[in-house]
Motif scaffolding. Structure first.
Motif, mmCIF file in Angstrom:
data_model
loop_
_atom_site.group_PDB
_atom_site.id
_atom_site.type_symbol
_atom_site.label_atom_id
_atom_site.label_comp_id
_atom_site.label_asym_id
_atom_site.label_seq_id
_atom_site.Cartn_x
_atom_site.Cartn_y
_atom_site.Cartn_z
ATOM 1 N N UNK A 1 -23.210 -34.526 146.982
ATOM 2 C CA UNK A 1 -22.797 -35.821 146.441
ATOM 3 C C UNK A 1 -23.109 -35.838 144.950
ATOM 4 N N UNK A 2 -22.169 -36.326 144.159
ATOM 5 C CA UNK A 2 -22.412 -36.378 142.732
ATOM 6 C C UNK A 2 -21.333 -37.130 141.994
ATOM 7 N N UNK A 3 -21.486 -37.182 140.665
ATOM 8 C CA UNK A 3 -20.530 -37.870 139.813
ATOM 9 C C UNK A 3 -19.542 -36.866 139.242
ATOM 10 N N UNK A 4 -18.247 -37.216 139.267
ATOM 11 C CA UNK A 4 -17.197 -36.340 138.755
ATOM 12 C C UNK A 4 -17.179 -36.437 137.228
ATOM 13 N N UNK A 5 -17.274 -35.280 136.581
ATOM 14 C CA UNK A 5 -17.230 -35.225 135.117
ATOM 15 C C UNK A 5 -16.042 -34.376 134.677
ATOM 16 N N UNK A 6 -15.687 -34.539 133.406
ATOM 17 C CA UNK A 6 -14.543 -33.785 132.871
ATOM 18 C C UNK A 6 -14.844 -33.366 131.440
ATOM 19 N N UNK A 7 -14.467 -32.120 131.107
ATOM 20 C CA UNK A 7 -14.613 -31.632 129.743
ATOM 21 C C UNK A 7 -13.428 -30.744 129.434
ATOM 22 N N UNK A 8 -12.641 -31.135 128.449
ATOM 23 C CA UNK A 8 -11.449 -30.379 128.058
ATOM 24 C C UNK A 8 -10.529 -30.110 129.247
ATOM 25 N N UNK B 1 -23.791 -22.682 120.073
ATOM 26 C CA UNK B 1 -22.992 -23.899 120.035
ATOM 27 C C UNK B 1 -21.608 -23.679 119.462
ATOM 28 N N UNK B 2 -21.336 -22.436 119.038
ATOM 29 C CA UNK B 2 -20.057 -22.157 118.403
ATOM 30 C C UNK B 2 -18.918 -22.086 119.419
ATOM 31 N N UNK B 3 -19.220 -21.801 120.681
ATOM 32 C CA UNK B 3 -18.148 -21.760 121.672
ATOM 33 C C UNK B 3 -17.551 -23.152 121.854
ATOM 34 N N UNK B 4 -18.403 -24.145 121.985
ATOM 35 C CA UNK B 4 -17.903 -25.513 122.132
ATOM 36 C C UNK B 4 -17.133 -25.938 120.883
ATOM 37 N N UNK B 5 -17.670 -25.574 119.735
ATOM 38 C CA UNK B 5 -16.998 -25.921 118.487
ATOM 39 C C UNK B 5 -15.626 -25.265 118.415
ATOM 40 N N UNK B 6 -15.541 -24.015 118.877
ATOM 41 C CA UNK B 6 -14.262 -23.305 118.884
ATOM 42 C C UNK B 6 -13.248 -24.051 119.754
ATOM 43 N N UNK B 7 -13.668 -24.475 120.959
ATOM 44 C CA UNK B 7 -12.750 -25.163 121.866
ATOM 45 C C UNK B 7 -12.256 -26.465 121.230
#
Length: 972
Positions: free
Chosen positions: A948-955, A568-574
């Motif tokens: 078909x799907x929902x568009x998501x966004x992260x950073x 989980x440290x990669x996400x924390x780093x970002x």
């Protein structure tokens, strides 16, 4: 009396672990023990080490066999005897030469089986071994004539009856036969177990001189070599002092080039490092690496120096590496320090095309008597064990497949239960000798003092010992590794010079770091084909970080590793990277140590810093943590002691228990996957070199990637990327193409190597004839000059290699078959006069618009044109990957061509996946497939999918959370 003991390093024969054998001896009060594995001394130094710890005298030796036929046992009287045994083994194993009936070896006892030779013909060092079950054969034998020739021989091969059964299974695997078909000659006797000494004495009580002679033989053998002492090549030049002076001169010459003359801090560090290198006797090691580097430079080979050696400013000055340790705050102690108990190493990466020549140079430069590739052991693992045992039990393949998939579920079938029972016993047994990915040993004494050598397929002598035993002996490895990324770079530079007449100095990395166009490439994650940064996960990370500088790329190269990302440290780093003011550090000391990485342990060096400065451990103890973390340390008892000291020290410093526990959790989360900062920095340098070439010479770069056959993606997607650069990609051509893919201007000819059914010899003949006599003028001219066989000729026509004639494929096929059949009726001699081609009228053949594309797919495996024109889809309601930001949190549909998938397990151990697709405009699309959707809409192989799907966004990175997916068919 134990002159013939084996471990499981008698591959597919013995069942006893090396340490287990020594413990069995200790429990029985044994004072002297001989290790004699079959044609191997692989684990001899572990055996010696374990014996000395238990105050048992070790005797190294070997049991010699020609295939299954027992020849004799060799026991080393002393260190010279062991060297002679290893040299003897090497000579016969490398040359695949049968072992002689009687060897002539100095300082070695040779023990034959009873009945092999009469005692009167034996030399002074030759003996006859009597096994307990053979004692009754001694009645009537006039043994008093040669009492000194007889010894007790009690083989030790397995622990008990259960392991005797496992031995039988191993023998069946080794002989690739059913266990029921083994003969008594194929297996050991069931009594080859560790019998108590008093039992053996009772059996031989009527022959006390045999017992006495056996003890005399054991007493006569003594191995004096110390472990964990330096056995490497002592001097590069004439003496240690000459090495010191020479290394200092080379370093200071390089210092002036790297730093100028007035950098006081760098000069002080150079002087400090040179002092430590000299104190620890590493001058010769550095000079050998410099020698290899200079050979590579003289040959025009590209290389990257990495490993912990990149922490050294001396290595930077010597141009072993291109990583500036001053700029990156890399401390030398990570590579070499007075507390370090294990040898450091340099990792030298070369192109896969050049590596073998470098290895060959080291053998020739330092002598085959002193050089070996490092060995390693392939071990039996669960799935392979089930398949191997399933075969020897005679189970049908579907049943074996079912067992493999069943996991830990215990079956009710008797044979299946036996299979799993014995399979569990043999898990992690050594299976066969393999080759370390790049390690080389260079010893001062002949290498045979430490190991025998074998000759695997590449014909480079390989040690029977692995990296752990080499370290235990005191041999440091030099890693000569290969990777295709360097081939990309080297070939691109050559292609740019040939195609554009431009000389590229690829070592100007500082210039690349500050190039705004290169920065744009990274920020946009436009990195397909670039070393280490082209995978979907890495491109997403670069985009999330909005990475556009060298230091951030260095960090990205490390946090992408599983140890950081899984914790989980990669996400924390970002998160912290984008909002550094909101960081709450665990402790002020942690802020001081980890401010550069936003409080996250990213590098191995961070762990050492925390262990040393936070927990107060010395550098030697911190190094144990680092090695355990990187998977290179085997003493878990020692590691547990270090862990206890870590917690005790932290308690003594007054840290709260929960803070200490969290710091330790972060250390443990690295597992075996973390990078040293020097590794990451070296990788980032090479990534920048690739990025620079991709930015300014994209066509040549992609051709080089294609020709090196290496990267995260399959070849067809690199051709797709090549087309995106604006190159005109054409099929193979007998007049303008080559065996590999070629570029002329902006026109690219696909290489003959990509034609699946094309024989290499046929392609080489076509190219050689063209080189000698010029371009082919017509179909008939081509057939006459090359006499290509009909099958190969048809393949060339269908793939488009004869398009230069201006005729359609069907017309070419008709004429070629007519012409070739006529030629088959004529003798293969050169015609005195050129025969005029027969002219005839052909009907109009119908041409289907997608025919060429399907021919290319069949013959190349991919279509050179626009693959999406093959898709049977009306395109209604579709959007494209670039438009995803316009539809955040909305439901959309796209058409994508599947590139790759990544399977993962959720916290609940459910199966989910990530997908990577290309859309019709050549842009990349990332998808997320949660467990319930993946079950309903699974991947059905490569192809085109309507998603078909929902568009998501992260950073700032967009993806599609899949709600529906179906494979779309192709047009007829």
């Amino acid at each position: 009396m134990y002159l013939n003991c084996k471990t499981y390093f008698s591959y597919r024969y013995g069942t006893i672990g090396t340490e287990e054998l020594v413990k069995m001896a200790r429990e029985r009060g044994v004072e002297t023990l001989a290790l004699t594995n079959i044609n191997s001394t692989a684990d001899v130094w572990d055996f010696v080490d374990f014996c000395r710890r238990e105050e048992i005298k070790p005797i190294p030796g070997c049991e010699i066999r020609n295939e299954d036929a027992f020849c004799y046992i060799l026991l080393a009287k002393n260190d010279t005897g062991l060297l002679n045994i290893n040299r003897f083994l090497t000579h016969h194993l490398q040359g695949a030469i049968l072992f002689p009936e009687r060897p002539a070896l100095e300082q070695v006892w040779v023990i034959y089986a009873y009945g092999m030779h009469p005692p009167e013909v034996l030399e002074a060092n030759e003996l006859l071994g009597i096994r307990p079950h053979q004692v009754n054969k001694l009645y009537g034998v006039k043994m008093e004539h040669h009492p000194e020739k007889w010894v007790v021989l009690q083989p030790v091969t397995f622990q008990n009856k259960t392991y005797f059964n496992l031995h039988r299974l191993l023998r069946a695997i080794g002989k690739n036969t059913l266990v029921s078909k083994l003969t008594p000659e194929d297996i050991a006797r069931v009594d080859e177990q560790f019998k108590e000494a008093h039992v053996l004495e009772e059996v031989f009580q009527e022959y006390p001189y045999i017992l006495r002679r056996t003890k005399e033989i054991l007493d006569s053998c003594t191995l004096s070599m110390e472990l964990n002492t330096d056995k490497n090549k002592k001097h590069y030049s004439a003496s240690a002092e000459d090495d010191r002076i020479f290394l200092e001169k080379l370093t200071m010459d390089g210092f002036a080039s790297r730093y100028g003359k007035n950098n006081k801090a760098a000069r002080e560090r150079v002087i400090k490092e040179l002092r430590i290198i000299n104190q620890l006797n590493f001058n010769a090691y550095f000079l050998i690496v410099v020698d290899v580097v200079r050979y590579a430079q003289n040959r025009g080979f590209f290389y990257v120096g990495r490993g912990s050696g990149a922490n050294s400013i001396v290595a930077y000055c010597l141009r072993i590496t291109d990583v500036d340790p001053m700029k990156l705050d890399l401390y030398f102690e990570r590579f070499l320090n007075p507390h370090r108990t294990s040898p450091p190493d340099f990792d030298m990466d070369f192109s896969w095309k050049d590596r073998d020549e470098i290895i060959d140079y080291v053998f020739k430069r330092y002598g085959k008597e002193h050089v070996a590739l490092l060995g390693m052991y392939s071990t039996f693992q669960r799935k392979a064990i089930i398949r191997e045992l399933g075969k020897v039990f005679g189970l049908p393949k579907p049943e074996i497949d079912q067992l493999v998939m069943r996991g830990n579920h215990y079956p009710e079938d008797k044979i299946q239960r036996a299979l799993l029972k014995y399979g569990a016993l043999m898990e992690n047994f050594p299976n066969h000798l393999s080759i370390h990915p790049g390690g080389m040993l260079i010893s001062e004494q002949p290498i045979y003092a430490y190991t025998a050598k074998e000759l695997p397929p590449k014909n480079f002598c390989t040690a029977q010992i692995d990296m752990f035993l080499a370290e235990k002996v005191g041999l440091f490895k030099l890693d000569i590794l290969s990777q295709r990324g360097l081939g990309h770079i080297k070939d691109t530079v050559s292609l740019v010079k040939e195609n554009r007449g431009v000389e590229v100095d690829i070592r100007q990395v500082e210039k690349f770091f500050s190039d705004p166009k290169v920065a744009d490439k990274i920020r946009d994650a436009d990195t397909i084909g670039c070393f280490y940064i082209e995978s979907p996960a890495m491109r997403q990370l670069l985009a999330k970080l909005k990475c556009d500088d060298y230091l951030t790329l260095v960090a990205a190269s490390s946090i992408i590793r599983p140890g950081v990302s899984k914790s989980g440290m990669m996400r924390q780093y970002i998160e912290r990277y984008h909002n550094p003011t909101s960081i709450e550090y665990l402790h002020p000391k942690m802020e001081e140590l980890l401010k550069e990485t936003y409080g996250v342990m990213v590098y191995q060096e961070d762990v050492i810093k925390v262990a040393h400065h936070f927990a107060g451990m010395d550098m030697g103890e911190a190094d144990v943590l680092r090695r355990a973390m990187s998977g290179k340390y085997r003493s878990f008892d020692h590691f547990n002691l270090i862990k206890q000291k870590f917690f005790a020290n932290c308690k003594g410093k007054g840290y709260k228990d929960e803070i200490t526990a969290e710091v330790w959790r972060q250390i443990e989360s690295f597992g075996g996957y973390s990078f040293s900062k020097a590794h990451s920095a070296s990788f980032a340098v090479e990534s920048y070199q690739s990025l620079f070439l991709k930015t300014y010479y994209p066509m040549e770069f992609m051709v080089a990637v294609i020709n090196n056959f290496g990267g995260f993606y399959s070849t067809e997607f690199y051709f797709q990327e090549l087309k995106r650069t604006g190159a005109k990609v054409l099929p193979p051509c007998v007049n303008k193409g080559e065996y590999l893919t070629t570029i002329r201007g902006d026109v690219v000819y696909t290489g003959f190597i990509h034609i699946h059914s094309m024989e290499k010899a046929a392609a080489e003949k076509i190219l050689a004839e063209r080189e000698e006599n010029g371009f082919y003028l017509s179909l008939e001219d081509f057939i006459e000059r090359t006499r290509t066989h009909m099958e190969q000729l048809n393949i060339l026509i269908r793939v488009g290699a004869l398009n230069f004639t201006g005729m359609t494929k069907k017309e070419l096929l008709w004429r070629a078959n007519f012409r070739r059949k006529r030629m088959d009726k004529q003798p293969e001699t050169a015609a005195l006069f050129r025969e005029e081609p027969v002219h005839f009228e052909l009907p109009d053949f119908p041409v289907k618009p997608l025919e060429d594309a399907y021919d290319e797919i069949e013959l190349l495996g991919f279509n050179l044109g626009d693959s999406f024109r093959l898709v049977d889809d009306d395109r209604k309601g579709l959007i494209y990957a670039k438009e995803l930001p316009l539809y955040l949190n909305k439901k959309v549909t796209l058409l994508g061509r599947l590139v790759t998938t990544k399977d993962v397990r959720t916290v609940r151990r459910e199966h989910m996946a990530f997908g990577t697709f290309l859309d019709e405009r050549g842009n990349w699309l990332d998808t997320v497939h949660f467990p319930d959707m993946l079950k309903r809409f699974p991947f059905k192989g490569l192809g085109f999918y309507r998603i078909t799907g929902k568009v998501t966004e992260e950073f700032g990175v967009y993806a599609l959370e899949v709600m529906h997916m179906e494979l779309v068919g192709l047009k007829g």
